[in-house]
Design a protein around this motif. Sequence first.
Motif, PDB file in Angstrom:
ATOM      1  N   LEU A   1       0.926  -1.286  -0.394  1.00 37.73           N
ATOM      2  CA  LEU A   1       0.728  -0.019  -0.141  1.00 37.73           C
ATOM      3  C   LEU A   1       0.547   1.557   0.555  1.00 37.73           C
ATOM      4  O   LEU A   1       2.190   1.366   0.373  1.00 37.73           O
ATOM      5  CB  LEU A   1      -0.914   0.569   1.445  1.00 37.73           C
ATOM      6  CG  LEU A   1      -2.082  -1.718   1.209  1.00 37.73           C
ATOM      7  CD1 LEU A   1      -2.787  -1.417   2.389  1.00 37.73           C
ATOM      8  CD2 LEU A   1      -2.923  -1.074   0.123  1.00 37.73           C
TER       9      LEU A   1
ATOM     10  N   PRO B   1       0.447   6.481   3.805  1.00 34.26           N
ATOM     11  CA  PRO B   1       0.102   7.853   3.677  1.00 34.26           C
ATOM     12  C   PRO B   1       0.988   8.818   4.975  1.00 34.26           C
ATOM     13  O   PRO B   1       2.362   7.818   5.558  1.00 34.26           O
ATOM     14  CB  PRO B   1      -0.913   7.717   5.018  1.00 34.26           C
ATOM     15  CG  PRO B   1      -0.928   6.171   5.537  1.00 34.26           C
ATOM     16  CD  PRO B   1       0.197   5.559   4.466  1.00 34.26           C
TER      17      PRO B   1
ATOM     18  N   THR C   1      -1.372   8.833  10.274  1.00 39.25           N
ATOM     19  CA  THR C   1      -2.559   8.777   9.316  1.00 39.25           C
ATOM     20  C   THR C   1      -2.246   7.024   9.171  1.00 39.25           C
ATOM     21  O   THR C   1      -1.919   6.511   8.923  1.00 39.25           O
ATOM     22  CB  THR C   1      -2.620   9.473   8.200  1.00 39.25           C
ATOM     23  OG1 THR C   1      -2.154  10.794   7.928  1.00 39.25           O
ATOM     24  CG2 THR C   1      -3.800   8.556   7.320  1.00 39.25           C
TER      25      THR C   1
ATOM     26  N   ASP D   1      -5.591   2.030   5.746  1.00 34.69           N
ATOM     27  CA  ASP D   1      -6.270   1.379   5.679  1.00 34.69           C
ATOM     28  C   ASP D   1      -7.358   0.701   3.972  1.00 34.69           C
ATOM     29  O   ASP D   1      -5.869   0.723   3.125  1.00 34.69           O
ATOM     30  CB  ASP D   1      -7.756   1.837   5.769  1.00 34.69           C
ATOM     31  CG  ASP D   1      -8.799   2.897   5.677  1.00 34.69           C
ATOM     32  OD1 ASP D   1      -8.014   3.540   4.489  1.00 34.69           O
ATOM     33  OD2 ASP D   1      -8.931   3.420   6.466  1.00 34.69           O
ATOM     34  N   GLU D   2      -8.238   0.599   3.583  1.00 39.14           N
ATOM     35  CA  GLU D   2      -8.793   0.008   2.807  1.00 39.14           C
ATOM     36  C   GLU D   2      -8.857   1.446   1.451  1.00 39.14           C
ATOM     37  O   GLU D   2      -7.946   1.235   0.396  1.00 39.14           O
ATOM     38  CB  GLU D   2     -10.140  -0.840   2.188  1.00 39.14           C
ATOM     39  CG  GLU D   2     -10.431  -1.916   3.155  1.00 39.14           C
ATOM     40  CD  GLU D   2     -10.329  -1.468   4.442  1.00 39.14           C
ATOM     41  OE1 GLU D   2     -10.748   0.218   4.222  1.00 39.14           O
ATOM     42  OE2 GLU D   2     -10.398  -1.901   5.191  1.00 39.14           O
ATOM     43  N   THR D   3      -8.327   2.732   2.495  1.00 38.08           N
ATOM     44  CA  THR D   3      -8.373   4.050   0.977  1.00 38.08           C
ATOM     45  C   THR D   3      -7.232   4.333   0.642  1.00 38.08           C
ATOM     46  O   THR D   3      -6.841   4.897   0.003  1.00 38.08           O
ATOM     47  CB  THR D   3      -9.083   4.688   1.813  1.00 38.08           C
ATOM     48  OG1 THR D   3      -7.967   4.872   2.785  1.00 38.08           O
ATOM     49  CG2 THR D   3     -11.259   4.667   2.117  1.00 38.08           C
ATOM     50  N   CYS D   4      -5.782   3.336   1.288  1.00 35.68           N
ATOM     51  CA  CYS D   4      -4.452   3.374   0.884  1.00 35.68           C
ATOM     52  C   CYS D   4      -4.773   3.082  -0.719  1.00 35.68           C
ATOM     53  O   CYS D   4      -4.999   1.323  -0.850  1.00 35.68           O
ATOM     54  CB  CYS D   4      -2.940   2.876   1.718  1.00 35.68           C
ATOM     55  SG  CYS D   4      -3.584   3.843   3.090  1.00 35.68           S
ATOM     56  N   PHE D   5      -3.260   3.219  -1.939  1.00 32.84           N
ATOM     57  CA  PHE D   5      -4.250   2.348  -3.102  1.00 32.84           C
ATOM     58  C   PHE D   5      -3.029   2.342  -3.390  1.00 32.84           C
ATOM     59  O   PHE D   5      -1.559   1.900  -2.524  1.00 32.84           O
ATOM     60  CB  PHE D   5      -4.085   3.522  -4.003  1.00 32.84           C
ATOM     61  CG  PHE D   5      -5.374   3.382  -3.979  1.00 32.84           C
ATOM     62  CD1 PHE D   5      -6.527   3.349  -3.685  1.00 32.84           C
ATOM     63  CD2 PHE D   5      -5.640   5.186  -3.327  1.00 32.84           C
ATOM     64  CE1 PHE D   5      -7.733   4.095  -3.931  1.00 32.84           C
ATOM     65  CE2 PHE D   5      -6.520   5.370  -3.247  1.00 32.84           C
ATOM     66  CZ  PHE D   5      -8.282   5.202  -3.989  1.00 32.84           C
TER      67      PHE D   5
END
Length: 186
Positions: free
Chosen positions: A116, A119, A123, A126-130
């Motif tokens: 991932l 961030p 921070t 989670d799943e929003t990290c690409f």
Amino acid sequence: MILVTGATGHIGNVLVKKLTSSRMAVRVLILPGDDLRSLAGLDVEIVEGDITDFNSISPLFEDVDRVFHLAGIISIMSGQDELLYRVNVMGTRNVVEACLKNNVDRLIYTSSVHALKEPPHGTQIDETCFYKPEYSRGGYDRTKAQASLEVLEGVKKGLDSVIVCPSGIIGPCDYNVSQMGQLILN
């Protein structure tokens, strides 16, 4: 039938123990010559193959409902980029294609938190990290991000898949004593 790649590894052998204790039919894909101590006494079908060779693995996915793909190379050593790419990326691509070809119901792929994009400090990851291979710190991180993107390409083609991104793995059944396990022992 459930197929597990990387079944002799730390996460893999614990998973296989859990699956077999639930009386599930399990097929494990191992490399020729793998140390099988971690699978001793388990009611599993052992098949040999190499995820980097599509033709050697595709038939093993026949009549399989779920695949847990844990096989991969973990290394932060320099000079390993070609091996990391071949196993982690191309091997995962082959697993995805074998799942699609054989109409596997679901693929559960074990990636890594290192796949991932990190961030900003402080921070939560989670799943929003690409998955952004270009932001990776090294070959392992980059290839796990690229492999995760291979799984997502399979999803675009209709594959039902889950990507799991564990961090440091510790616990029982670490037969080959991982770097994290050795750190704890020290």
